[in-house]
Design an enzyme around this catalytic site. Structure first.
Site, PDB file in Angstrom:
ATOM      1  N   LYS A 179       0.904  -1.172   0.000  1.00  0.00           N
ATOM      2  CA  LYS A 179       0.000   0.000   0.000  1.00  0.00           C
ATOM      3  C   LYS A 179       0.936   1.213   0.000  1.00  0.00           C
ATOM      4  CE  LYS A 179      -2.631   3.357   1.748  1.00  0.00           C
ATOM      5  NZ  LYS A 179      -1.531   4.330   1.882  1.00  0.00           N
ATOM      6  N   GLY A 236       4.616   2.819  11.068  1.00  0.00           N
ATOM      7  CA  GLY A 236       3.855   4.061  11.051  1.00  0.00           C
ATOM      8  C   GLY A 236       3.393   4.448  12.433  1.00  0.00           C
ATOM      9  N   SER A 237       2.274   5.147  12.463  1.00  0.00           N
ATOM     10  CA  SER A 237       1.812   5.741  13.720  1.00  0.00           C
ATOM     11  C   SER A 237       1.084   4.718  14.585  1.00  0.00           C
ATOM     12  CB  SER A 237       0.869   6.891  13.407  1.00  0.00           C
ATOM     13  OG  SER A 237      -0.295   6.385  12.791  1.00  0.00           O
ATOM     14  N   GLY A 240      -2.749   4.592  13.445  1.00  0.00           N
ATOM     15  CA  GLY A 240      -2.967   3.836  12.206  1.00  0.00           C
ATOM     16  C   GLY A 240      -2.659   2.366  12.424  1.00  0.00           C
ATOM     17  N   GLY A 241      -1.557   2.092  13.093  1.00  0.00           N
ATOM     18  CA  GLY A 241      -1.145   0.706  13.339  1.00  0.00           C
ATOM     19  C   GLY A 241      -2.163  -0.035  14.173  1.00  0.00           C
ATOM     20  N   GLU A 260       5.406  -1.738  13.534  1.00  0.00           N
ATOM     21  CA  GLU A 260       6.452  -0.997  14.251  1.00  0.00           C
ATOM     22  C   GLU A 260       5.921   0.411  14.404  1.00  0.00           C
ATOM     23  OE1 GLU A 260       8.948  -2.491  15.542  1.00  0.00           O
ATOM     24  OE2 GLU A 260       8.513  -4.375  14.539  1.00  0.00           O
ATOM     25  N   CYS A 297      11.678   7.302  14.381  1.00  0.00           N
ATOM     26  CA  CYS A 297      11.009   6.520  15.427  1.00  0.00           C
ATOM     27  C   CYS A 297      11.944   6.303  16.616  1.00  0.00           C
ATOM     28  CB  CYS A 297      10.562   5.185  14.854  1.00  0.00           C
ATOM     29  SG  CYS A 297      11.854   4.429  13.884  1.00  0.00           S
ATOM     30  N   GLU A 386       4.460   9.762  22.430  1.00  0.00           N
ATOM     31  CA  GLU A 386       5.354  10.330  21.413  1.00  0.00           C
ATOM     32  C   GLU A 386       4.771  11.606  20.795  1.00  0.00           C
ATOM     33  OE1 GLU A 386       5.354   8.336  17.602  1.00  0.00           O
ATOM     34  OE2 GLU A 386       7.474   8.711  17.316  1.00  0.00           O
TER      35      GLU A 386
HETATM   36  P1  NAP Z   1       0.735   6.583   9.469  1.00  0.00           P
HETATM   37  O1  NAP Z   1       0.048   7.867   9.319  1.00  0.00           O
HETATM   38  O2  NAP Z   1       0.204   5.618  10.468  1.00  0.00           O
HETATM   39  O3  NAP Z   1       0.733   5.918   8.009  1.00  0.00           O
HETATM   40  C1  NAP Z   1       1.268   4.641   7.728  1.00  0.00           C
HETATM   41  C2  NAP Z   1       0.434   3.951   6.662  1.00  0.00           C
HETATM   42  O4  NAP Z   1      -0.776   3.457   7.224  1.00  0.00           O
HETATM   43  C3  NAP Z   1       0.009   4.833   5.504  1.00  0.00           C
HETATM   44  O5  NAP Z   1      -0.016   4.043   4.333  1.00  0.00           O
HETATM   45  C4  NAP Z   1      -1.395   5.247   5.880  1.00  0.00           C
HETATM   46  O6  NAP Z   1      -2.217   5.570   4.789  1.00  0.00           O
HETATM   47  C5  NAP Z   1      -1.897   3.987   6.533  1.00  0.00           C
HETATM   48  N1  NAP Z   1      -2.946   4.211   7.530  1.00  0.00           N
HETATM   49  C6  NAP Z   1      -2.828   4.959   8.657  1.00  0.00           C
HETATM   50  N2  NAP Z   1      -3.981   4.907   9.358  1.00  0.00           N
HETATM   51  C7  NAP Z   1      -4.818   4.095   8.676  1.00  0.00           C
HETATM   52  C8  NAP Z   1      -6.146   3.654   8.891  1.00  0.00           C
HETATM   53  N3  NAP Z   1      -6.840   4.014   9.966  1.00  0.00           N
HETATM   54  N4  NAP Z   1      -6.699   2.829   7.972  1.00  0.00           N
HETATM   55  C9  NAP Z   1      -6.004   2.462   6.867  1.00  0.00           C
HETATM   56  N5  NAP Z   1      -4.755   2.854   6.613  1.00  0.00           N
HETATM   57  C10 NAP Z   1      -4.153   3.659   7.499  1.00  0.00           C
HETATM   58  O7  NAP Z   1       2.247   6.783   9.879  1.00  0.00           O
HETATM   59  P2  NAP Z   1       3.346   7.767   9.249  1.00  0.00           P
HETATM   60  O8  NAP Z   1       2.913   9.168   9.388  1.00  0.00           O
HETATM   61  O9  NAP Z   1       3.686   7.304   7.927  1.00  0.00           O
HETATM   62  O10 NAP Z   1       4.624   7.527  10.164  1.00  0.00           O
HETATM   63  C11 NAP Z   1       4.975   8.326  11.258  1.00  0.00           C
HETATM   64  C12 NAP Z   1       4.943   7.465  12.517  1.00  0.00           C
HETATM   65  O11 NAP Z   1       5.640   6.259  12.271  1.00  0.00           O
HETATM   66  C13 NAP Z   1       5.621   8.082  13.717  1.00  0.00           C
HETATM   67  O12 NAP Z   1       4.800   7.907  14.843  1.00  0.00           O
HETATM   68  C14 NAP Z   1       6.903   7.288  13.871  1.00  0.00           C
HETATM   69  O13 NAP Z   1       7.416   7.220  15.160  1.00  0.00           O
HETATM   70  C15 NAP Z   1       6.479   5.966  13.373  1.00  0.00           C
HETATM   71  N6  NAP Z   1       7.593   5.203  12.868  1.00  0.00           N
HETATM   72  C16 NAP Z   1       7.896   4.040  13.474  1.00  0.00           C
HETATM   73  C17 NAP Z   1       8.973   3.309  13.044  1.00  0.00           C
HETATM   74  C18 NAP Z   1       9.313   2.038  13.715  1.00  0.00           C
HETATM   75  O14 NAP Z   1      10.094   1.293  13.179  1.00  0.00           O
HETATM   76  N7  NAP Z   1       8.753   1.733  14.842  1.00  0.00           N
HETATM   77  C19 NAP Z   1       9.733   3.735  11.950  1.00  0.00           C
HETATM   78  C20 NAP Z   1       9.387   4.914  11.324  1.00  0.00           C
HETATM   79  C21 NAP Z   1       8.288   5.638  11.801  1.00  0.00           C
HETATM   80  P3  NAP Z   1      -2.195   7.012   4.080  1.00  0.00           P
HETATM   81  O15 NAP Z   1      -1.124   6.922   3.050  1.00  0.00           O
HETATM   82  O16 NAP Z   1      -3.547   7.125   3.525  1.00  0.00           O
HETATM   83  O17 NAP Z   1      -1.892   8.040   5.147  1.00  0.00           O
END
Ligand code: NAP
Length: 501
Positions: A179, A236-237, A240-241, A260, A297, A386
């Site tokens: 995706k 991701g967040s 969302g996760g 993650e 992250c 966070e």
């Molecule tokens: P995100 O907003 O959660 O997006 C990640 C993916 O999930 C995107 O493809 C998004 O779609 C999709 N998504 C999110 N919510 C959804 C829902 N309710 N239903 C369906 N799909 C959904 O995260 P991000 O902004 O990319 O990343 C930032 C976060 O990632 C930070 O909190 C950071 O700490 C964390 N992070 C963690 C790691 C780790 O390894 N632990 C590494 C890097 C980042 P869309 O494209 O439509 O938004």
């Protein structure tokens, strides 16, 4: 050149609606919005590819991974230019991240060729054993089936279309449906072109890799709920996760969701280290906290110190170092606005002192520094959440006992750090077993940003750092997420898989 479309099993397909990326400057590019119908096609093709891809010789899969790396490098300039435009990340960072992405594809190629990951076991038959004979038993790890991958906004290459999750799943023998992240659809488009070129060159089934672009949350939701998807890799967040994890758990056939998520990556600066070199640690912290506009992250958001003049000097030194950091552009307007609201939430919390705050433009970030007491930290759970960006919080504890309580109160973390000198060893010895239960990676006298991709890395941790504390999303061990053990009992040599003969 950008296609602006989805890649579904070797075909570049558009759709009725489009969305645009968010360029830092210049004209936006248009991309087709994902649809559930295309998700279904991509997953069905992934299943169709599974039989041939999962039984391909390991050397052939390794060749494919290396070819993807080469094809990405061949498009290096276009990827860097597009990445700079749509994410605001600087050139050197994007080139470095490409090196890491290609490096991890090649690392997985070497890893599967070596074959240890198969974890092959053999208990030969004991036909004469009393009271019961033992059959011939062999075990080997096998790929789980089609895998869904979600990249993160902050790593358009290393945690995206051909990032660690895709590399691990393809190495394991699983077809992948990505995706695409809506924050960098252009980079995703170019990288998908690279994967498809490698697939064609290696003569593989087109269903081995597909990518559906975003712009529609229904796409991700349909993908994780598709009955033929057998595991999900997500970075991701937390919000969302968690939403996607819950969908996976509530399927008629629940599947593992390897999410993650976020982390505040606490640092404990012990007394002797604080007294002797608090200023240096503060300067190092400021560098780590503001790297990449704090959009990591592993960003170390919390520093725990013991009250006294050394703690005051540490706070002053950190503020002085942070004040010198220029405003940096964030990945998207939405991420910048979440950062600014996070700052307002923290600034408005009872018992929190604002040490450093500055005004910045809408899509930009400047560092913010806050301080609070150990007692306040323990009383307010929200302070442990966070804020994605360069925001630091110093927690000033009154005693060793209160420091231990702060450590015990922590949620799951990707990393935890101790800054110590020899004289701090007794304190550190008590702290280590507590932090070991909280984080996937423990560090001494370092900073957690910068994650080595290697055999010993763990990038994961107890919830909410990840949804599966037994796994890592970085390093060769991450392949285990997309494998499952199969036991072969009394299977004749003639039909055993090649890897078990
Ligand atoms: P995100 O907003 O959660 O997006 C990640 C993916 O999930 C995107 O493809 C998004 O779609 C999709 N998504 C999110 N919510 C959804 C829902 N309710 N239903 C369906 N799909 C959904 O995260 P991000 O902004 O990319 O990343 C930032 C976060 O990632 C930070 O909190 C950071 O700490 C964390 N992070 C963690 C790691 C780790 O390894 N632990 C590494 C890097 C980042 P869309 O494209 O439509 O938004």
């Amino acid at each position: 050149m950008l296609n602006g479309t989805h890649l579904v099993a070797g075909e570049w397909i558009g759709s009725d609606n489009s969305f645009s990326n968010e360029p830092v400057s210049g004209e936006a590019d248009q991309f087709a919005v994902g649809t559930v119908e295309l998700v279904n096609r991509a997953v069905e093709q992934a299943e169709a590819a599974f039989a041939s891809y999962s039984s391909l010789a390991r050397s052939e899969r390794a060749k494919f991974l290396r070819a993807i790396g080469d094809e990405i490098d061949a498009r290096g300039d276009a990827i860097t230019q597009t990445g700079m435009k749509e994410t605001g990340l600087p050139e050197a960072r994007l080139i470095g991240e490409r090196g890491r992405t290609v490096g991890q594809l090649k690392l997985f190629a070497d890893h599967i060729e070596a074959g240890d990951y198969l974890d092959r076991r053999h208990d030969p038959a004991l036909p004469d054993r009393a009271p019961l004979p033992r059959p011939d038993l062999r075990l080997m790890q096998r790929p789980v089936g089609p895998v869904a991958v979600f990249g993160a906004s902050n790593f358009p290459l290393a945690f995206s279309t051909a990032g660690g999750d895709t590399a691990a799943a393809l190495a394991a023998g699983c077809p992948v449906v990505v995706k695409g992240h809506s924050a960098h659809p252009g980079v995703s488009d170019l990288v998908a072109q690279a994967i498809d070129a490698a697939r064609i060159a290696c003569g593989l089934h087109p269903g081995v890799f597909s990518q559906i672009q975003g712009g529609n949350r229904a796409v991700g939701q349909a993908l994780v709920q598709h009955p033929l998807i057998k595991a999900v890799g997500f970075t991701g967040s937390l919000g969302g996760g968690r939403a996607l994890f819950d969908l996976c758990a509530s399927r008629p056939e629940p599947i593992p969701f390897f999410g993650e998520l976020g982390s505040v990556n606490p640092m404990f600066i012990l007394d002797s280290a604080l007294g002797g070199r608090g200023g240096d640690i503060a300067a190092g912290w400021a560098g780590s906290l503001t790297m990449g506009a704090g959009q990591f992250c592993t960003n170390p958001g919390i520093a725990v110190v013991k009250a006294g003049p050394e703690a005051d000097a540490f706070i002053e030194a950190a503020a002085a170092a942070l004040e010198k950091v220029d405003s940096q552009v964030m990945l998207t307007g939405g991420i910048a606005s979440a950062y600014h609201s996070g700052r307002d939430r923290v600034a408005g919390s009872a018992g929190v002192r604002t040490v450093l705050t500055t005004i910045c433009d809408l899509r930009n970030a400047t560092p913010y520094l806050f301080a609070t007491t150990g007692a306040q930290w323990l009383a307010d759970e929200e302070l442990g959440e966070e804020v994605f960006g360069p925001l630091g919080m110093v927690v000033v504890v009154e005693s060793d006992d209160e420091r231990m309580k702060v450590a015990q109160s922590l949620q799951g973390q990707l990393t935890a750090t101790i800054h110590m000198d020899d004289a701090d060893a007794p304190l550190a010895r008590d702290l280590l077993p507590v932090l070991e239960r909280k984080a996937g990676r423990l560090l001494v006298n370092g900073f957690p940003t910068g994650v080595e991709v290697c055999d010993s890395m763990v990038h994961g941790g107890p919830y909410p750092a990840s949804t599966n504390f037994g796994a890592t999303s970085v390093g060769t061990m991450s392949i285990r997420r997309f494998l499952r053990p199969v036991c072969y009992q009394n299977i004749p040599e003639s039909i055993l898989p090649d890897d078990l003969r």
